[in-house]
Write an enzyme that holds these catalytic residues in place. Structure first.
Site, PDB file in Angstrom:
ATOM      1  N   PRO A 164      44.921  35.713  43.673  1.00 14.39           N
ATOM      2  CA  PRO A 164      45.550  34.651  42.874  1.00 14.39           C
ATOM      3  C   PRO A 164      44.914  34.418  41.509  1.00 14.39           C
ATOM      4  O   PRO A 164      45.279  33.463  40.820  1.00 14.39           O
ATOM      5  CB  PRO A 164      45.353  33.421  43.768  1.00 14.39           C
ATOM      6  CG  PRO A 164      44.086  33.700  44.503  1.00 14.39           C
ATOM      7  CD  PRO A 164      44.072  35.177  44.753  1.00 14.39           C
ATOM      8  N   GLU A 165      44.015  35.278  41.073  1.00 11.40           N
ATOM      9  CA  GLU A 165      43.294  35.042  39.815  1.00 11.40           C
ATOM     10  C   GLU A 165      44.227  34.838  38.620  1.00 11.40           C
ATOM     11  O   GLU A 165      43.947  34.027  37.730  1.00 11.40           O
ATOM     12  CB  GLU A 165      42.334  36.213  39.526  1.00 11.40           C
ATOM     13  CG  GLU A 165      41.148  36.303  40.463  1.00 11.40           C
ATOM     14  CD  GLU A 165      41.388  37.186  41.660  1.00 11.40           C
ATOM     15  OE1 GLU A 165      40.423  37.761  42.181  1.00 11.40           O
ATOM     16  OE2 GLU A 165      42.556  37.298  42.096  1.00 11.40           O
TER      17      GLU A 165
END
Length: 260
Positions: free
Chosen positions: A134-135
């Site tokens: 999810p960066e």
């Protein structure tokens, strides 16, 4: 080493390395990474250990990736860059451990946690596990784990996860090659126990030669890989364990491995 964020438990031929930060969803800060390095080095150097199981305390997370609280600490970019060296070394250490590693994944394996799982040889996931990078959603990119994602998933699937930041459930993870297998949550420990016992019963000498060969040949051109693997096969045949295995097969008995 005195461990605070990691539990190391060795019983017989099996070692359990357990991330012990449930209050932070087993996130990785610099201290935890250093302890993981020390624990895996201890497993590598202990001849009695034949298989390692990596897990996290609690049901919510295997590992939620980097501890974002630590990433916000004030330091020079050079110091931050140098601080990543143990993380890089941990990745390399897992590949060169010479012993099979099983990731027992319950809950979330996100960002660096997903990379940590993929660096293991087996990923056994409970049905409640989920994976993702999810960066991108917080203005970052999974640079440090992109190499392992590409090698495990191929370009298209890895790009899908890294550019969208979406999370996938355990069954999709199994379908695209993130998870080795998925089992009911209540069966997760038993499944891992059975696999660990099976792996520990193999020749440790051949296990090391085989794992080293697989990892080293991955990035070689095809013809070079064949030449290299031919040499590694000769090394296998020269071991005492190889001779014992063939003799035991002909004599219809269980082999007695010496790890030599």
């Amino acid at each position: 080493m005195e461990y605070q964020n990691v539990l190391l438990q060795i019983e017989g031929a099996r070692a359990d390395v357990i991330i012990n930060r449930p209050e932070r969803r087993n996130a990785l800060n610099s201290a935890t990474i250093s302890e993981l390095v020390a624990a895996f080095e201890e497993c590598r150097d202990n001849p009695a250990v034949r298989v390692v199981v990596l897990s996290g305390v609690g049901d919510k997370a295997f590992c939620a990736g980097a501890d974002l609280a630590e990433t916000q600490q004030s330091m020079s970019e050079y110091a931050r860059w140098k601080g990543r060296e143990p993380f890089v070394y941990l990745w390399e250490l897992l590949g060169k451990l010479g012993k099979p590693i099983i990731a027992q994944v319950q809950g979330a394996a996100l960002a660096g946690g997903m990379g940590l799982a993929l660096n293991c040889d087996f990923v056994i996931a409970g049905e409640q596990a989920r994976f993702g990078t999810p960066e991108i959603n917080v203005g970052m990119f999974p640079m440090m784990i992109s190499a392992i994602l590409i090698r495990n998933l191929g370009r298209k699937k890895a790009i899908d996860l890294m550019l969208t930041g979406r999370q996938i459930d355990a069954h999709e993870a199994e379908r695209i090659g993130v998870a080795t297998r998925v089992v009911a949550q209540v069966q997760l420990k038993q499944e891992v126990d059975t696999l660990a016992a099976e792996l520990a019963a193999k020749s440790p000498a051949i296990m090391k030669l085989g794992k080293d060969a697989l990892y080293n040949a991955t990035d070689l051109p095809f013809e070079q890989a064949l030449d290299y693997l031919s040499s590694m096969l000769s090394l296998c045949i020269l071991t005492e364990d190889s001779r014992e295995g063939l003799t035991a097969f002909l004599e219809k008995r269980k082999p007695i491995w010496k790890g030599q």
